[in-house]
Design a protein around this motif. Sequence first.
Motif, PDB file in Angstrom:
ATOM      1  N   ALA A 109      -1.745  -1.358  -4.389  1.00  0.00           N
ATOM      2  CA  ALA A 109      -1.872  -1.133  -2.946  1.00  0.00           C
ATOM      3  C   ALA A 109      -2.850   0.004  -2.663  1.00  0.00           C
ATOM      4  O   ALA A 109      -3.644  -0.066  -1.716  1.00  0.00           O
ATOM      5  CB  ALA A 109      -0.507  -0.828  -2.338  1.00  0.00           C
ATOM      6  N   CYS A 158      -5.807  -6.184   5.048  1.00  0.00           N
ATOM      7  CA  CYS A 158      -5.608  -5.310   3.889  1.00  0.00           C
ATOM      8  C   CYS A 158      -5.068  -3.948   4.302  1.00  0.00           C
ATOM      9  O   CYS A 158      -4.306  -3.323   3.550  1.00  0.00           O
ATOM     10  CB  CYS A 158      -6.921  -5.151   3.129  1.00  0.00           C
ATOM     11  N   PHE A 161      -1.289  -3.998   4.347  1.00  0.00           N
ATOM     12  CA  PHE A 161      -0.691  -3.860   3.018  1.00  0.00           C
ATOM     13  C   PHE A 161      -0.701  -2.402   2.567  1.00  0.00           C
ATOM     14  O   PHE A 161       0.311  -1.864   2.078  1.00  0.00           O
ATOM     15  CB  PHE A 161      -1.459  -4.747   2.039  1.00  0.00           C
ATOM     16  N   TYR A 162      -1.834  -1.742   2.752  1.00  0.00           N
ATOM     17  CA  TYR A 162      -1.950  -0.332   2.373  1.00  0.00           C
ATOM     18  C   TYR A 162      -1.021   0.537   3.218  1.00  0.00           C
ATOM     19  O   TYR A 162      -0.374   1.462   2.704  1.00  0.00           O
ATOM     20  CB  TYR A 162      -3.402   0.111   2.533  1.00  0.00           C
ATOM     21  N   GLN A 165       2.543   0.518   1.960  1.00  0.00           N
ATOM     22  CA  GLN A 165       2.762   1.399   0.812  1.00  0.00           C
ATOM     23  C   GLN A 165       2.829   2.859   1.238  1.00  0.00           C
ATOM     24  O   GLN A 165       3.603   3.644   0.679  1.00  0.00           O
ATOM     25  CB  GLN A 165       1.637   1.198  -0.212  1.00  0.00           C
ATOM     26  N   SER A 199       8.171 -13.342   6.504  1.00  0.00           N
ATOM     27  CA  SER A 199       7.046 -13.729   5.652  1.00  0.00           C
ATOM     28  C   SER A 199       7.303 -15.064   4.968  1.00  0.00           C
ATOM     29  O   SER A 199       6.437 -15.953   4.962  1.00  0.00           O
ATOM     30  CB  SER A 199       6.786 -12.640   4.608  1.00  0.00           C
ATOM     31  N   ILE A 240      -1.371 -11.779   2.249  1.00  0.00           N
ATOM     32  CA  ILE A 240      -1.059 -10.387   2.577  1.00  0.00           C
ATOM     33  C   ILE A 240       0.393 -10.244   3.014  1.00  0.00           C
ATOM     34  O   ILE A 240       1.063  -9.252   2.683  1.00  0.00           O
ATOM     35  CB  ILE A 240      -2.011  -9.871   3.670  1.00  0.00           C
ATOM     36  N   LEU A 243       2.404 -10.007  -0.056  1.00  0.00           N
ATOM     37  CA  LEU A 243       2.212  -8.699  -0.686  1.00  0.00           C
ATOM     38  C   LEU A 243       2.961  -7.608   0.079  1.00  0.00           C
ATOM     39  O   LEU A 243       3.555  -6.703  -0.525  1.00  0.00           O
ATOM     40  CB  LEU A 243       0.721  -8.367  -0.752  1.00  0.00           C
ATOM     41  N   ILE A 244       2.936  -7.688   1.399  1.00  0.00           N
ATOM     42  CA  ILE A 244       3.673  -6.718   2.210  1.00  0.00           C
ATOM     43  C   ILE A 244       5.169  -6.827   1.943  1.00  0.00           C
ATOM     44  O   ILE A 244       5.873  -5.805   1.857  1.00  0.00           O
ATOM     45  CB  ILE A 244       3.356  -6.928   3.704  1.00  0.00           C
ATOM     46  N   SER A 245       5.662  -8.041   1.793  1.00  0.00           N
ATOM     47  CA  SER A 245       7.084  -8.225   1.504  1.00  0.00           C
ATOM     48  C   SER A 245       7.458  -7.609   0.162  1.00  0.00           C
ATOM     49  O   SER A 245       8.481  -6.918   0.042  1.00  0.00           O
ATOM     50  CB  SER A 245       7.426  -9.717   1.510  1.00  0.00           C
ATOM     51  N   GLN A 247       5.855  -5.230  -1.357  1.00  0.00           N
ATOM     52  CA  GLN A 247       5.732  -3.778  -1.224  1.00  0.00           C
ATOM     53  C   GLN A 247       6.906  -3.197  -0.452  1.00  0.00           C
ATOM     54  O   GLN A 247       7.383  -2.095  -0.768  1.00  0.00           O
ATOM     55  CB  GLN A 247       4.420  -3.433  -0.523  1.00  0.00           C
TER      56      GLN A 247
END
Length: 283
Positions: A109, A158, A161-162, A165, A199, A240, A243-245, A247
């Motif tokens: 991330a 993106c 997602f960052y 984190q 998600s 994404i 990925l968010i899930s 994270q």
Amino acid sequence: MMSDAQTGGLKEWIYPSAFLICAGWVVWHIPAFILDWFRPESESLFLQISELHMRKGVLPNLGGLFGGFANVIDWVALILIPVFAYLGSRSVVVAPMEFERWRRWDRFALFIGRATMMMILAMTCVMLFEVFMRYAVEKPTKWANELTLWIAGFVFLCSGFYAMQQRCHIRISILYDVVPRPIRKLFDVLSTLMIVTFSVGLVFGSYKQVFINKLYRWEMFGTAFDPPIPATIQPMILIILMLISVQAIANLIADWHLDPEFYSHDEIDEDEIAAIKRSIGVE
């Protein structure tokens, strides 16, 4: 001034930039991989994607490997994407302004955060070039506006997602701040569960529309430059989200035994001010 050990040095510029160059090349040439890996049964769709590949490809006349459409540069770029992602994730150095209690699994991330910064820089350069061409040379481009929109879409996704984190999404914490820690943990579990449920539901409900009607058919934007914005942004939304899930679950596990910091809304955070000064090299 901050040392390379504190900032990560040139590696934090080189690896994300190389990753984006390879990813951009592969994304632009996805029609070649579609024709090689998932050859359409419909002859009309095959001819349509083949025509797009020949018209939009950077080197369409370069012979493909293994008797296919994707050439050697396409394959090299595809192989280098995970290589640069791995090297970039390993070389990440957390900045003073970033979340300090990060874990090993947060490296990806953080790397995506660096890549997003590079995309913002690229987007700015494209806009400045268009301004110069339009007002100084009086020869505006056909591609700058659409390319900026395309990059901005990836930046927006993106960044989410960052931000997950970094625990820096907007939160209304009036109720959260006044309840005891066990209730806060319950709130954390419920919020994570809602993120994952949303998600999974969105992916399950739209993957056919996104990956078949948009990506597989390689839907274009319909402008003079005609970038594949629908074919790329919509699949990226689902990727994404997943990925968010993941994270969010990682954050829940990492923060489970930690007491969240609380600051009064009227309190000046001297530590944050000091971190900002250090990040720009001001003592």
